[in-house]
Motif scaffolding. Structure first.
Motif, PDB file in Angstrom:
ATOM      1  N   ARG A  43       0.743  -1.287  -0.026  1.00  0.00           N
ATOM      2  CA  ARG A  43       0.004  -0.052  -0.003  1.00  0.00           C
ATOM      3  C   ARG A  43       0.670   1.346  -0.093  1.00  0.00           C
ATOM      4  O   ARG A  43       1.745   1.498   0.737  1.00  0.00           O
ATOM      5  CB  ARG A  43      -0.932  -0.126   1.291  1.00  0.00           C
ATOM      6  N   CYS A  73      -4.137   9.886  -3.485  1.00  0.00           N
ATOM      7  CA  CYS A  73      -4.715   8.643  -3.504  1.00  0.00           C
ATOM      8  C   CYS A  73      -3.884   7.528  -2.738  1.00  0.00           C
ATOM      9  O   CYS A  73      -2.978   7.760  -2.537  1.00  0.00           O
ATOM     10  CB  CYS A  73      -4.842   8.250  -5.060  1.00  0.00           C
ATOM     11  N   ILE A  75      -2.786   3.696  -3.403  1.00  0.00           N
ATOM     12  CA  ILE A  75      -2.583   2.438  -4.268  1.00  0.00           C
ATOM     13  C   ILE A  75      -2.343   1.158  -3.596  1.00  0.00           C
ATOM     14  O   ILE A  75      -1.466   1.210  -2.578  1.00  0.00           O
ATOM     15  CB  ILE A  75      -1.689   2.863  -5.164  1.00  0.00           C
ATOM     16  N   CYS A  83      -3.506  -3.350  -9.489  1.00  0.00           N
ATOM     17  CA  CYS A  83      -3.745  -2.477  -8.541  1.00  0.00           C
ATOM     18  C   CYS A  83      -5.134  -1.829  -8.153  1.00  0.00           C
ATOM     19  O   CYS A  83      -5.634  -1.582  -9.223  1.00  0.00           O
ATOM     20  CB  CYS A  83      -2.656  -1.224  -8.378  1.00  0.00           C
ATOM     21  N   LYS A  84      -5.588  -1.530  -6.946  1.00  0.00           N
ATOM     22  CA  LYS A  84      -6.641  -0.935  -6.575  1.00  0.00           C
ATOM     23  C   LYS A  84      -6.448   0.620  -6.391  1.00  0.00           C
ATOM     24  O   LYS A  84      -5.304   0.450  -5.277  1.00  0.00           O
ATOM     25  CB  LYS A  84      -7.361  -1.631  -5.613  1.00  0.00           C
ATOM     26  N   VAL A  85      -7.008   1.620  -6.836  1.00  0.00           N
ATOM     27  CA  VAL A  85      -6.643   3.177  -6.528  1.00  0.00           C
ATOM     28  C   VAL A  85      -7.963   3.670  -5.702  1.00  0.00           C
ATOM     29  O   VAL A  85      -9.067   3.486  -6.279  1.00  0.00           O
ATOM     30  CB  VAL A  85      -6.491   3.884  -7.535  1.00  0.00           C
ATOM     31  N   TYR A  86      -7.606   4.154  -4.538  1.00  0.00           N
ATOM     32  CA  TYR A  86      -8.717   4.685  -3.688  1.00  0.00           C
ATOM     33  C   TYR A  86      -8.522   6.356  -3.691  1.00  0.00           C
ATOM     34  O   TYR A  86      -7.320   6.599  -3.428  1.00  0.00           O
ATOM     35  CB  TYR A  86      -8.559   4.297  -2.280  1.00  0.00           C
ATOM     36  N   THR A  87      -9.310   6.923  -4.069  1.00  0.00           N
ATOM     37  CA  THR A  87      -9.551   8.545  -3.973  1.00  0.00           C
ATOM     38  C   THR A  87     -10.188   9.222  -2.885  1.00  0.00           C
ATOM     39  O   THR A  87     -11.063   8.444  -2.399  1.00  0.00           O
ATOM     40  CB  THR A  87      -9.815   9.193  -5.379  1.00  0.00           C
TER      41      THR A  87
END
Length: 87
Positions: A43, A73, A75, A83-87
């Motif tokens: 992360r 963000c 990642i 990859c999962k991206v959180y904003t």
């Protein structure tokens, strides 16, 4: 005030020039500091903040000041190689 020595150790700065398709809006220049930090094994956090060029001694040629809202963000690496991206 932006601490340039801190930025050199833990992040970097970028310069951006924003232009529109109309001559009625002048070119806008901005400076962005980016900081990246590994939070865990899979992360990362990435944060961007704009700053005034006078804080670093750099002078923009444009008279129009422009600011970018702070953004960032998280990642997270997934097991499937994506990859999962959180904003």
């Amino acid at each position: 005030m932006l601490n340039v020595s801190y930025l050199a150790r833990y992040g970097f700065q970028m310069y951006a020039e924003l232009q529109t398709l109309t001559p009625m809006v002048p070119t806008r220049e901005l400076y962005i500091a980016r900081y990246c930090k590994k939070l865990a094994a899979e992360r990362w956090a990435i944060v961007d903040v704009s700053f005034d060029e006078s804080e670093t001694g750099v002078h923009a040629s444009s008279a129009v000041r422009c600011w970018k809202n702070p953004s960032g963000c998280l990642i997270e690496e997934q097991n499937n190689g994506r990859c999962k991206v959180y904003t």
